[in-house]
Design an enzyme around this catalytic site. Structure first.
Site, PDB file in Angstrom:
ATOM      1  N   GLY A 164      17.476 -26.034  -2.233  1.00 49.53           N
ATOM      2  CA  GLY A 164      17.178 -24.605  -2.397  1.00 49.53           C
ATOM      3  C   GLY A 164      16.108 -24.145  -1.439  1.00 49.53           C
ATOM      4  CG  ASN A 165      15.889 -20.466  -0.024  1.00 42.86           C
ATOM      5  OD1 ASN A 165      15.386 -19.506  -0.586  1.00 42.86           O
ATOM      6  ND2 ASN A 165      17.197 -20.546   0.229  1.00 42.86           N
ATOM      7  NE  ARG A 166       7.863 -23.348  -0.153  1.00 45.26           N
ATOM      8  CZ  ARG A 166       7.406 -24.323  -0.927  1.00 45.26           C
ATOM      9  NH1 ARG A 166       7.271 -24.118  -2.216  1.00 45.26           N
ATOM     10  NH2 ARG A 166       7.106 -25.482  -0.402  1.00 45.26           N
TER      11      ARG A 166
END
Ligand code: CTP
Length: 407
Positions: free
Chosen positions: A214-216
């Protein structure tokens, strides 16, 4: 900021044209509502030309848009300059005899009233009582300046200079200016009837039954864009990738998880859209073969995941864009040895073929998840066309301003 400027029938009405110009120069979107009497001093054409909007006077103009209520409801601030003694009486009595009276009763925005009249009138007990009434209700009533009045008279009653009126306006709407002080928030229905699709959040690519890449991205900027576009009259659909935030009423929402799901949802929504904004952080890679069950550790051995590229949704949309459709991309950059944030952004603008690329620097405490944002907008050739910084809603409006300029 959407400012409603009421002009009533005094000789100082001409000074309101300068007030209007100063507010416009600051980036505010101003709508003028002159009273019928004021048109004896300054004509409607002046207000319409300077504001870029119709300048209605009568309650029965443009009835279908219910503007006698909308104008007041949609205003972020109201300013009346000059305000005659008769207008002060009308306002103190809460009378809705014309469009301006209606708008004032319908607004919940802060109101600044700038009286101008002869000294004897200003000192008249009825006027003094009306001013006191208005102030007791929270209306800001500016003290008139002392000086030359109509004819040979002089004394208190003169309309203050336009710069002083705008200064008082700032004091009312922005008493504690933030360092970025973005006042340009929102315009009047300039996206009415425009269909906007916005992707927001960050995709998750499954590794196995419980883990993902995932990412932020929090989705805040994309959601702020959705709220701002809706506020400006657009029909908005959000394709939300793993966003837990709520969306305001009247905004369509499709929840997705992976880049492939996002691609399908955006493509489908985009077929009818006038504007597509790809604010989502879309994974560039997915795991070639995600495991349907939870991966187990294999002794002391490490784990190598094979990743394959996902589809570039933005580039695909840009390549297939319909005539007149506007495609907007985002570029989250950190800058590195091979180039600065803006150099990477410019290269990406040229590569992706979007009409507008919104570049923001990300990294520790920048961009993702933070309440404020700072962006530079580049055209398709990678040239900067606008920049904005401040709360994400203000930045959203600045991005929409740039989109409106492209239409
Ligand atoms: N984007 C997309 N599809 C992808 C990856 C990104 O549509 N598979 C979109 C994003 O929504 C954003 C823009 O492309 O609007 C730029 O995303 P970014 O992650 O900054 O760029 P990348 O395409 O990943 O390019 P690079 O790897 O060179 O940074």
């Amino acid at each position: 900021m959407r400012v409603l400027l009421g002009v009533t029938g005094g000789i100082a009405a001409y000074k309101a044209a300068l007030v209007l110009r100063l507010l416009k120069e600051e980036g505010h979107d101003v709508r003028v509502v002159p009273t019928a009497a004021s048109l004896n001093f300054v004509g409607r054409a002046t207000w319409e030309a300077l504001s870029g909007h119709p300048a209605p006077t009568d309650t029965f103009e443009d009835v279908p848009s219910v503007q006698h209520v909308r104008l007041g409801q949609r205003a972020d601030a109201v300013l009346v300059a000059p305000a005659t003694a008769d207008f002060l009486a009308q306002m103190a009595a809460g009378r809705a005899t014309d469009l301006l009276g209606n708008a004032l009763l319908a607004t919940e925005a802060p109101v600044l009233v700038c009286p101008a009249m002869h000294t004897e009138m200003w000192n008249d007990p009825a006027v003094v009582a009306n001013v006191a009434t208005l102030r007791s209700r929270g209306v800001t009533v500016l003290e008139p300046a002392v000086g030359r009045l109509t004819g040979p008279d002089s004394g208190p009653g003169r309309l203050p200079d336009p710069e002083d009126i705008v200064g008082a306006f700032h004091g009312m709407v922005d008493p504690t200016p933030e360092p970025f002080s973005v006042l340009t928030v929102g315009t009047w229905g300039d996206l009415d009837g425009v269909s906007v699709v916005i992707s927001a959040g960050g995709t998750r690519e499954p590794i196995d039954a419980v883990r993902y890449l995932g990412n932020r991205s929090s989705g805040h900027q994309g959601f702020a864009l959705a709220e701002a576009a809706r506020e400006r009259g657009a029909t908005v659909t959000v394709v939300a990738a793993n966003v837990t935030l709520p969306l305001g009423e009247g905004i369509g929402r499709v929840d997705v998880e992976t880049a492939a799901q996002l691609a399908d949802a955006v493509r489908e929504a985009a077929t009818e859209a006038d504007v597509v904004i790809m604010a989502a952080a879309v994974a560039d890679y997915r795991v070639a073969e995600a495991s349907a069950t939870k991966l187990k550790k294999d002794g002391d051995a490490g784990l190598t995941l094979e990743l394959v590229q996902t589809e570039d949704v933005l580039a695909g949309l840009a390549a297939l864009r319909r005539e007149g459709q506007i495609i907007v991309g985002f570029a989250a950059e950190t800058g590195d040895a091979s180039g600065s944030v803006l150099e990477h952004g410019a290269a990406k603008a040229r590569r992706k073929g979007a009409d507008l690329l919104v570049v923001n620097e990300v990294g520790e405490s920048k961009g993702f998840g933070t309440a404020a944002n700072s962006v530079v907008m580049l055209d398709a050739a990678g040239e900067p066309v606008a920049e904005a910084s401040g709360p994400k809603l203000a930045v959203a409006h600045a991005i929409l301003d740039a989109i409106v300029r492209l239409r």
